[in-house]
Design an enzyme around this catalytic site. Structure first.
Site, mmCIF file in Angstrom:
data_model
loop_
_atom_site.group_PDB
_atom_site.id
_atom_site.type_symbol
_atom_site.label_atom_id
_atom_site.label_comp_id
_atom_site.label_asym_id
_atom_site.label_seq_id
_atom_site.Cartn_x
_atom_site.Cartn_y
_atom_site.Cartn_z
ATOM 1 N N ASP A 17 16.538 -25.244 44.516
ATOM 2 C CA ASP A 17 15.945 -26.193 43.568
ATOM 3 C C ASP A 17 14.657 -25.640 42.946
ATOM 4 O OD1 ASP A 17 15.796 -28.465 42.099
ATOM 5 O OD2 ASP A 17 15.269 -29.805 43.738
ATOM 6 N N HIS A 34 17.596 -20.291 35.882
ATOM 7 C CA HIS A 34 18.855 -20.147 36.628
ATOM 8 C C HIS A 34 19.232 -18.667 36.790
ATOM 9 C CE1 HIS A 34 19.260 -24.396 36.623
ATOM 10 N NE2 HIS A 34 19.619 -24.523 35.366
ATOM 11 N N LEU A 128 27.823 -10.792 56.396
ATOM 12 C CA LEU A 128 27.403 -12.162 56.087
ATOM 13 C C LEU A 128 28.573 -13.004 55.563
ATOM 14 C CD1 LEU A 128 24.807 -14.027 55.717
ATOM 15 C CD2 LEU A 128 24.970 -13.422 53.302
HETATM 16 C C1 FPP Z 1 18.537 -26.658 40.637
HETATM 17 O O1 FPP Z 1 17.378 -26.402 39.874
HETATM 18 C C2 FPP Z 1 19.453 -25.538 40.491
HETATM 19 C C3 FPP Z 1 20.722 -25.601 40.020
HETATM 20 C C4 FPP Z 1 21.363 -26.852 39.564
HETATM 21 C C5 FPP Z 1 21.537 -24.402 39.886
HETATM 22 C C6 FPP Z 1 21.389 -23.397 40.990
HETATM 23 C C7 FPP Z 1 22.209 -22.258 40.662
HETATM 24 C C8 FPP Z 1 21.870 -20.965 40.725
HETATM 25 C C9 FPP Z 1 20.566 -20.425 41.166
HETATM 26 C C10 FPP Z 1 22.874 -19.975 40.359
HETATM 27 C C11 FPP Z 1 23.686 -19.629 41.564
HETATM 28 C C12 FPP Z 1 24.300 -18.411 41.258
HETATM 29 C C13 FPP Z 1 25.169 -17.714 41.954
HETATM 30 C C14 FPP Z 1 25.357 -16.368 41.480
HETATM 31 C C15 FPP Z 1 25.943 -18.163 43.118
HETATM 32 P P1 FPP Z 1 16.986 -27.418 38.723
HETATM 33 O O2 FPP Z 1 17.592 -26.944 37.458
HETATM 34 O O3 FPP Z 1 17.367 -28.803 39.118
HETATM 35 O O4 FPP Z 1 15.453 -27.225 38.681
HETATM 36 P P2 FPP Z 1 14.357 -28.359 38.336
HETATM 37 O O5 FPP Z 1 14.494 -29.399 39.432
HETATM 38 O O6 FPP Z 1 13.077 -27.614 38.400
HETATM 39 O O7 FPP Z 1 14.682 -28.894 36.977
#
Ligand code: FPP
Length: 238
Positions: A17, A34, A128
């Site tokens: 997050d 992201h 892993l």
């Molecule tokens: C939450 O942050 C994050 C997500 C909804 C996406 C997480 C996904 C990735 C990091 C990509 C994963 C990738 C692979 C390669 C498996 P948010 O957007 O809710 O952040 P905020 O709360 O600050 O708005």
């Protein structure tokens, strides 16, 4: 606490997050957060295994994430699609066994095909165990399990009295994977957001302020240190 005396959690689950806030702080679009977040994740997979974590499960896209703006959903799908189709090589190099959890049937066919290939190619790897939750929701997973059990009962493959915790777990996306010992949610948010509702029943929770794209080896050690400071309890037994 010295690193060598640490009790390393066998299975760590992470809610990634804070990507959006990280990007906003830099006056960049959310999608930049992201992209950075996925790079950090690749490094953490390597670090986690180096320190002795055997299972890592991350929340990449929830059943609720579809309602985000189309541009963001498209960018996340592009990132995941790219990961699925290109990660066989790195997974083989790092001896990683990858499993995608979530309702895969609702994903575009090309992604489902990449998932099949990636899971098949890495199934015998002994490093892993990396679980990526895509189109995942804990409630949805439980409902899908209930439907599959009901179907087996209807087909006389099982009796209703056979259902117990062990049998039920075989119907979850995480079948054969031990429950997480430690859950980390970055960015200071203190919620489960429908992640691994069944599996987190006895897990220790850790909520650091750090935004996911800033997470690193030191932050991982802090989480392990926190875990070591906790006395785990299973129904009253420490
Ligand atoms: C939450 O942050 C994050 C997500 C909804 C996406 C997480 C996904 C990735 C990091 C990509 C994963 C990738 C692979 C390669 C498996 P948010 O957007 O809710 O952040 P905020 O709360 O600050 O708005």
């Amino acid at each position: 606490m010295e690193e060598k005396n640490m009790n390393i959690p066998n299975h760590v689950a992470i809610i990634l997050d804070g990507n959006g806030r990280w990007a906003k702080k830099r006056k960049m679009p959310r999608n930049y957060g992201h992209t950075q977040g996925s790079k950090v994740l690749e490094k953490i997979c390597e670090e986690a295994y180096k320190i002795g974590i055997k299972y890592l499960t991350v929340y990449a896209f929830s059943t609720e994430n579809w309602i985000r703006p189309k541009e963001e959903v498209d960018a996340l799908m592009k990132l995941l699609r790219n990961y699925l189709s290109t990660s066989i090589k790195t997974s083989m190099k790092n001896n990683m066994k990858v499993r995608i959890i979530g309702d895969k049937s609702a994903l575009p066919e090309d992604m489902q095909e990449s998932i099949r290939k990636l899971e098949e190619a890495t199934v015998n790897n002994s490093g892993l165990h990396f679980q990526v939750a895509i189109n995942y929701g804990g409630r949805d997973e439980i409902i899908r399990a209930v439907k599959a059990i009901s179907q087996d009962i209807k087909m006389n493959k099982m009796d209703i009295n056979d259902i117990d915790v062990t049998v039920f777990e075989r119907y979850l996306d995480t079948a054969d994977i031990p429950d997480p010992d430690l859950l980390i949610r970055t960015s200071g948010e203190v919620r489960l957001s429908n992640f691994l509702l069944w599996q987190l029943a006895y897990t220790e929770f850790y909520f650091p302020e750090v935004l996911w794209p800033d997470f690193n080896k030191e932050e991982l050690w802090k989480a392990v240190e926190y875990y070591n400071g906790r006395k785990r309890k299973f129904g009253g037994v420490s």
